[in-house]
Design a protein around this motif. Structure first.
Motif, PDB file in Angstrom:
ATOM      1  N   LEU A 187     -22.343   5.060  -3.847  1.00  0.00           N
ATOM      2  CA  LEU A 187     -22.890   3.846  -3.247  1.00  0.00           C
ATOM      3  C   LEU A 187     -21.771   2.981  -2.677  1.00  0.00           C
ATOM      4  CD1 LEU A 187     -25.334   1.955  -2.795  1.00  0.00           C
ATOM      5  CD2 LEU A 187     -24.899   1.030  -5.067  1.00  0.00           C
ATOM      6  N   VAL A 188     -20.676   2.814  -3.433  1.00  0.00           N
ATOM      7  CA  VAL A 188     -19.545   2.020  -2.965  1.00  0.00           C
ATOM      8  C   VAL A 188     -18.902   2.674  -1.740  1.00  0.00           C
ATOM      9  CG1 VAL A 188     -17.258   1.158  -3.596  1.00  0.00           C
ATOM     10  CG2 VAL A 188     -19.130   1.035  -5.241  1.00  0.00           C
ATOM     11  N   TRP A 189     -18.791   3.998  -1.761  1.00  0.00           N
ATOM     12  CA  TRP A 189     -18.200   4.712  -0.633  1.00  0.00           C
ATOM     13  C   TRP A 189     -19.039   4.537   0.636  1.00  0.00           C
ATOM     14  CZ3 TRP A 189     -14.026   6.417   1.382  1.00  0.00           C
ATOM     15  CH2 TRP A 189     -14.034   7.384   2.380  1.00  0.00           C
ATOM     16  N   ALA A 190     -20.350   4.622   0.490  1.00  0.00           N
ATOM     17  CA  ALA A 190     -21.225   4.435   1.638  1.00  0.00           C
ATOM     18  C   ALA A 190     -21.117   3.008   2.178  1.00  0.00           C
ATOM     19  CB  ALA A 190     -22.666   4.758   1.250  1.00  0.00           C
ATOM     20  N   TRP A 191     -21.021   2.046   1.267  1.00  0.00           N
ATOM     21  CA  TRP A 191     -20.874   0.654   1.700  1.00  0.00           C
ATOM     22  C   TRP A 191     -19.540   0.453   2.407  1.00  0.00           C
ATOM     23  CZ3 TRP A 191     -17.127  -2.883   0.295  1.00  0.00           C
ATOM     24  CH2 TRP A 191     -17.334  -4.191   0.745  1.00  0.00           C
ATOM     25  N   ALA A 192     -18.460   1.058   1.859  1.00  0.00           N
ATOM     26  CA  ALA A 192     -17.142   0.900   2.466  1.00  0.00           C
ATOM     27  C   ALA A 192     -17.104   1.503   3.861  1.00  0.00           C
ATOM     28  CB  ALA A 192     -16.081   1.552   1.578  1.00  0.00           C
TER      29      ALA A 192
ATOM     30  N   GLY B 212     -19.538   1.778   5.937  1.00  0.00           N
ATOM     31  CA  GLY B 212     -20.266   0.894   6.843  1.00  0.00           C
ATOM     32  C   GLY B 212     -19.523  -0.394   7.116  1.00  0.00           C
ATOM     33  N   ALA B 213     -18.742  -0.883   6.104  1.00  0.00           N
ATOM     34  CA  ALA B 213     -18.015  -2.138   6.285  1.00  0.00           C
ATOM     35  C   ALA B 213     -16.776  -1.949   7.153  1.00  0.00           C
ATOM     36  CB  ALA B 213     -17.625  -2.707   4.921  1.00  0.00           C
TER      37      ALA B 213
ATOM     38  N   ARG C   7     -21.495   3.469  13.572  1.00  0.00           N
ATOM     39  CA  ARG C   7     -22.622   4.024  12.849  1.00  0.00           C
ATOM     40  C   ARG C   7     -23.423   4.941  13.771  1.00  0.00           C
ATOM     41  NH1 ARG C   7     -25.012  -0.993   9.228  1.00  0.00           N
ATOM     42  NH2 ARG C   7     -23.194  -1.224   7.890  1.00  0.00           N
TER      43      ARG C   7
ATOM     44  N   PRO D  28     -28.752   5.569   3.780  1.00  0.00           N
ATOM     45  CA  PRO D  28     -28.801   4.482   2.798  1.00  0.00           C
ATOM     46  C   PRO D  28     -28.867   5.030   1.382  1.00  0.00           C
ATOM     47  CG  PRO D  28     -30.303   4.059   4.619  1.00  0.00           C
ATOM     48  CD  PRO D  28     -29.796   5.451   4.808  1.00  0.00           C
TER      49      PRO D  28
ATOM     50  N   ARG E 123     -28.650   2.324  -6.561  1.00  0.00           N
ATOM     51  CA  ARG E 123     -28.552   0.858  -6.556  1.00  0.00           C
ATOM     52  C   ARG E 123     -28.896   0.288  -7.934  1.00  0.00           C
ATOM     53  NH1 ARG E 123     -31.154   1.631  -1.500  1.00  0.00           N
ATOM     54  NH2 ARG E 123     -33.155   0.970  -2.378  1.00  0.00           N
TER      55      ARG E 123
END
Length: 218
Positions: free
Chosen positions: A50-55, A57-58, A64, A71, A77
């Motif tokens: 989850l953190v990797w996917a968020w990073a 995207g950030a 994208r 997601p 989550r």
């Protein structure tokens, strides 16, 4: 043993006892009672994803595309929220464990600087930890047979977090008692009986008893 013989024998005896207990458990009746279950995954792995996917995207929001990670599922989550909620409990227990370690380190040194002769008996400094052990052994039946039935009838059985809090309070009081005894020891210039350490070690035993709540929590 450590005082009258040597430290090698003092450590060797419990090491041999632990090895014998391991062999008895691994090859005896207890092993047949155990029913293992295959691992079903780790919540930490899901959180890392989850953190990797968020990073991703950030760092590159403008890139994208369809190849970008999908997601995160709701389970990941939920695992992340659960781990975040447990973090304060884990951090608070670091202090408990640090304070508990003093019972077998600093408090033993404190006992070594006190008068160990009690009548015709000489009490080794490390033997004072028996007070904590005996307190723990006495607290279990008292709680199970006396206190718990009354708490159940009153519908006031403490939760795991409440017992964890009681463990933190008890270990704090043990440190306060140890500090008070140290002031007495310094004021008497070493002429202080080792029996003064009984209250603080008894509180360590009480803290260890209530710490079971933290183990159940995890």
């Amino acid at each position: 043993m450590q005082t009258e013989v040597d430290w090698a024998a003092g450590f060797g005896i419990p090491a041999a006892a632990a090895a014998a207990a391991t062999l008895a458990y691994g090859g005896g009746y207890a092993a047949r009672l155990y029913r293992g279950s295959a691992p079903t995954g780790s919540g930490a792995v899901a959180v890392c994803r989850l953190v990797w996917a968020w990073a991703k995207g950030a760092v590159a929001p403008a890139r994208r595309t369809k190849e970008t990670a999908a997601p995160a599922p709701a389970a990941a989550r939920a695992d992340a929220r659960q781990l975040a909620a447990m973090a304060p409990v884990w951090l608070s227990l670091l202090g408990w464990n640090l304070a508990y370690c003093t019972a077998s380190t600093v408090m033993v040194q404190q006992a070594d600087s006190m008068v160990g002769e009690v009548g015709a008996l000489t009490v080794p400094p490390a033997a004072m930890f028996l007070v904590a052990t005996l307190t723990l052994l006495a607290a279990v039946p008292l709680y199970e047979r006396v206190a718990l039935p009354r708490l159940q009838r009153a519908n006031r059985v403490p939760t795991t977090l409440q017992r964890t809090g009681a463990a933190c309070v008890a270990i704090t009081l043990a440190q306060v008692a140890a500090a008070a005894v140290e002031r007495v020891r310094l004021s008497r210039l070493g002429d202080t009986s080792i029996l003064w350490l009984i209250p603080q070690y008894a509180l360590v035993g009480v803290a260890e008893f209530f710490y079971v709540g933290a183990i159940e929590f995890w």
